[in-house]
Design a protein around this motif. Sequence first.
Motif, PDB file in Angstrom:
ATOM      1  N   ASN A 184       0.830  -1.203   0.000  1.00  0.00           N
ATOM      2  CA  ASN A 184       0.000   0.000   0.000  1.00  0.00           C
ATOM      3  C   ASN A 184       0.863   1.251   0.000  1.00  0.00           C
ATOM      4  O   ASN A 184       2.019   1.221   0.445  1.00  0.00           O
ATOM      5  CB  ASN A 184      -0.866   0.070   1.266  1.00  0.00           C
ATOM      6  CG  ASN A 184      -1.844  -1.070   1.385  1.00  0.00           C
ATOM      7  OD1 ASN A 184      -2.462  -1.474   0.411  1.00  0.00           O
ATOM      8  ND2 ASN A 184      -1.982  -1.604   2.595  1.00  0.00           N
ATOM      9  N   LEU A 185       0.275   2.335  -0.430  1.00  0.00           N
ATOM     10  CA  LEU A 185       0.846   3.646  -0.180  1.00  0.00           C
ATOM     11  C   LEU A 185       0.276   4.122   1.147  1.00  0.00           C
ATOM     12  O   LEU A 185      -0.941   4.268   1.303  1.00  0.00           O
ATOM     13  CB  LEU A 185       0.477   4.630  -1.292  1.00  0.00           C
ATOM     14  CG  LEU A 185       1.064   6.035  -1.122  1.00  0.00           C
ATOM     15  CD1 LEU A 185       2.569   6.009  -1.296  1.00  0.00           C
ATOM     16  CD2 LEU A 185       0.415   7.006  -2.114  1.00  0.00           C
ATOM     17  N   VAL A 237      -0.544   6.831   3.878  1.00  0.00           N
ATOM     18  CA  VAL A 237      -0.725   8.265   4.104  1.00  0.00           C
ATOM     19  C   VAL A 237      -0.809   8.437   5.617  1.00  0.00           C
ATOM     20  O   VAL A 237      -1.780   8.017   6.245  1.00  0.00           O
ATOM     21  CB  VAL A 237      -2.000   8.787   3.425  1.00  0.00           C
ATOM     22  CG1 VAL A 237      -2.159  10.284   3.676  1.00  0.00           C
ATOM     23  CG2 VAL A 237      -1.975   8.496   1.923  1.00  0.00           C
ATOM     24  N   THR A 253       3.868  10.437   3.176  1.00  0.00           N
ATOM     25  CA  THR A 253       3.484   9.242   2.431  1.00  0.00           C
ATOM     26  C   THR A 253       4.699   8.343   2.279  1.00  0.00           C
ATOM     27  O   THR A 253       5.829   8.820   2.126  1.00  0.00           O
ATOM     28  CB  THR A 253       2.931   9.596   1.043  1.00  0.00           C
ATOM     29  OG1 THR A 253       3.916  10.334   0.312  1.00  0.00           O
ATOM     30  CG2 THR A 253       1.665  10.414   1.156  1.00  0.00           C
ATOM     31  N   ASP A 313      -0.936   2.901 -11.827  1.00  0.00           N
ATOM     32  CA  ASP A 313      -0.991   4.322 -11.491  1.00  0.00           C
ATOM     33  C   ASP A 313       0.362   4.777 -10.978  1.00  0.00           C
ATOM     34  O   ASP A 313       1.298   3.982 -10.836  1.00  0.00           O
ATOM     35  CB  ASP A 313      -2.096   4.587 -10.456  1.00  0.00           C
ATOM     36  CG  ASP A 313      -2.001   3.688  -9.213  1.00  0.00           C
ATOM     37  OD1 ASP A 313      -0.961   3.045  -9.019  1.00  0.00           O
ATOM     38  OD2 ASP A 313      -2.992   3.649  -8.449  1.00  0.00           O
ATOM     39  N   ASP A 314       0.463   6.072 -10.693  1.00  0.00           N
ATOM     40  CA  ASP A 314       1.730   6.620 -10.207  1.00  0.00           C
ATOM     41  C   ASP A 314       2.134   5.992  -8.880  1.00  0.00           C
ATOM     42  O   ASP A 314       3.322   5.773  -8.623  1.00  0.00           O
ATOM     43  CB  ASP A 314       1.627   8.138 -10.052  1.00  0.00           C
ATOM     44  CG  ASP A 314       1.528   8.865 -11.387  1.00  0.00           C
ATOM     45  OD1 ASP A 314       1.856   8.249 -12.418  1.00  0.00           O
ATOM     46  OD2 ASP A 314       1.118  10.048 -11.394  1.00  0.00           O
ATOM     47  N   ALA A 315       1.142   5.723  -8.037  1.00  0.00           N
ATOM     48  CA  ALA A 315       1.443   5.096  -6.751  1.00  0.00           C
ATOM     49  C   ALA A 315       2.071   3.725  -6.954  1.00  0.00           C
ATOM     50  O   ALA A 315       3.001   3.338  -6.233  1.00  0.00           O
ATOM     51  CB  ALA A 315       0.174   4.976  -5.908  1.00  0.00           C
ATOM     52  N   ARG A 375       5.692   4.133  -7.778  1.00  0.00           N
ATOM     53  CA  ARG A 375       6.445   4.524  -6.592  1.00  0.00           C
ATOM     54  C   ARG A 375       6.645   3.336  -5.647  1.00  0.00           C
ATOM     55  O   ARG A 375       7.744   3.143  -5.115  1.00  0.00           O
ATOM     56  CB  ARG A 375       5.717   5.651  -5.865  1.00  0.00           C
ATOM     57  CG  ARG A 375       6.394   6.034  -4.558  1.00  0.00           C
ATOM     58  CD  ARG A 375       5.699   7.187  -3.859  1.00  0.00           C
ATOM     59  NE  ARG A 375       6.288   7.405  -2.551  1.00  0.00           N
ATOM     60  CZ  ARG A 375       5.910   8.346  -1.696  1.00  0.00           C
ATOM     61  NH1 ARG A 375       4.937   9.180  -2.032  1.00  0.00           N
ATOM     62  NH2 ARG A 375       6.504   8.476  -0.527  1.00  0.00           N
ATOM     63  N   LEU A 376       5.601   2.556  -5.446  1.00  0.00           N
ATOM     64  CA  LEU A 376       5.698   1.417  -4.526  1.00  0.00           C
ATOM     65  C   LEU A 376       6.720   0.408  -5.030  1.00  0.00           C
ATOM     66  O   LEU A 376       7.520  -0.115  -4.246  1.00  0.00           O
ATOM     67  CB  LEU A 376       4.327   0.768  -4.359  1.00  0.00           C
ATOM     68  CG  LEU A 376       3.269   1.631  -3.663  1.00  0.00           C
ATOM     69  CD1 LEU A 376       1.896   0.975  -3.744  1.00  0.00           C
ATOM     70  CD2 LEU A 376       3.648   1.903  -2.215  1.00  0.00           C
ATOM     71  N   SER A 430      -3.789   1.424  -6.850  1.00  0.00           N
ATOM     72  CA  SER A 430      -2.976   0.745  -5.839  1.00  0.00           C
ATOM     73  C   SER A 430      -3.633   0.890  -4.469  1.00  0.00           C
ATOM     74  O   SER A 430      -4.416   1.812  -4.231  1.00  0.00           O
ATOM     75  CB  SER A 430      -1.571   1.348  -5.795  1.00  0.00           C
ATOM     76  OG  SER A 430      -0.908   1.154  -7.025  1.00  0.00           O
ATOM     77  N   VAL A 475      -4.163   1.807  -0.604  1.00  0.00           N
ATOM     78  CA  VAL A 475      -3.795   2.974   0.194  1.00  0.00           C
ATOM     79  C   VAL A 475      -4.200   2.715   1.637  1.00  0.00           C
ATOM     80  O   VAL A 475      -5.289   2.200   1.906  1.00  0.00           O
ATOM     81  CB  VAL A 475      -4.485   4.261  -0.298  1.00  0.00           C
ATOM     82  CG1 VAL A 475      -4.055   5.464   0.544  1.00  0.00           C
ATOM     83  CG2 VAL A 475      -4.175   4.511  -1.770  1.00  0.00           C
TER      84      VAL A 475
END
Length: 303
Positions: free
Chosen positions: A11-12, A14, A35, A64-66, A69-70, A92, A94
């Motif tokens: 997960n991303l 937050v 994050t 997606d962008d997340a 990044r992950l 992704s 969250v």
Amino acid sequence: MNQIVVVGSVNLDVVLDVDRLPRAGETVIARGVRTNLGGKGANQAAAARISAGGVTFVGRVGADDAGVRLRDELSAAGVHVDLLAQAPGVPSGVAYIQVGAGDNTIVVASGANATFTELAPAEVDAVRAATVVVCQLEIPDPVVEQVAQVASGRLVLNAAPARPLPDAVTSRCDPLVVNETELAEFTGTDTGSVESVLVAAQTMRAQGVRSVVVTLGGAGAVWVDAGGSGHHRASAVPVVDTTGAGDLFVGTLAAQLAAGAPLSTAVSVGTAVASLSVTRPGTIASYPTPAEVAAVVAGVSTR
């Protein structure tokens, strides 16, 4: 071949830092927001990689962008991500985390993790070849059941969040890792003391689980296997942030088992290493260095 394969959630996170956790219906002002990479699976993979030679992560992110990044952050932690697949058409995962007064609350939107219902052929091969396979319950039951079926090495299952599991899964767990609340859900018994936790864990083992580990927060951890049982106390430390400490414990435990340590030693090392992380803010950012883990292992071995 990788020693450890972690099949699980990513997960991303937050994270909101607050002076105290809000009561129901209350609004509080956060001191800040950050994050970072998270999810029980990803955290446990990063934790295992601190002291294990090879760790592969199997899971799902969104397109997606997340997701990008992950993948990048998990790879930067030294974890192999070739089997971290992209689930089209969904975001992704969250996690929304509030951290205050040394405690936390977490709400997860599973996203791509919820689409992970079956291992692909290459993933089956990786799970089958691993010395230790780690899994959690932030992914759907069908893939957890498939992991239990195809794993030929040791299966470490962190049964969180707790829910009923078939005997075909629990009978493969070595160990099943739960906290005292999850243990109470599985056994329907009191877990208000270390003695009652030991009894409940022994009951689970008598019902077919190969070994059981129960984390007790500041009170340490209990273990039960064919060789006996025990309680490893945690060091008294100033608590800053408990987020991810349980995942650090599981990842460290898996790394120790993959290295051939007995369960008692693996639990002792995991307990001590997790105590280090709660003194620091953040999740993976709070995890110790390889040198710090090595010092803990050396200390345990000389007791």
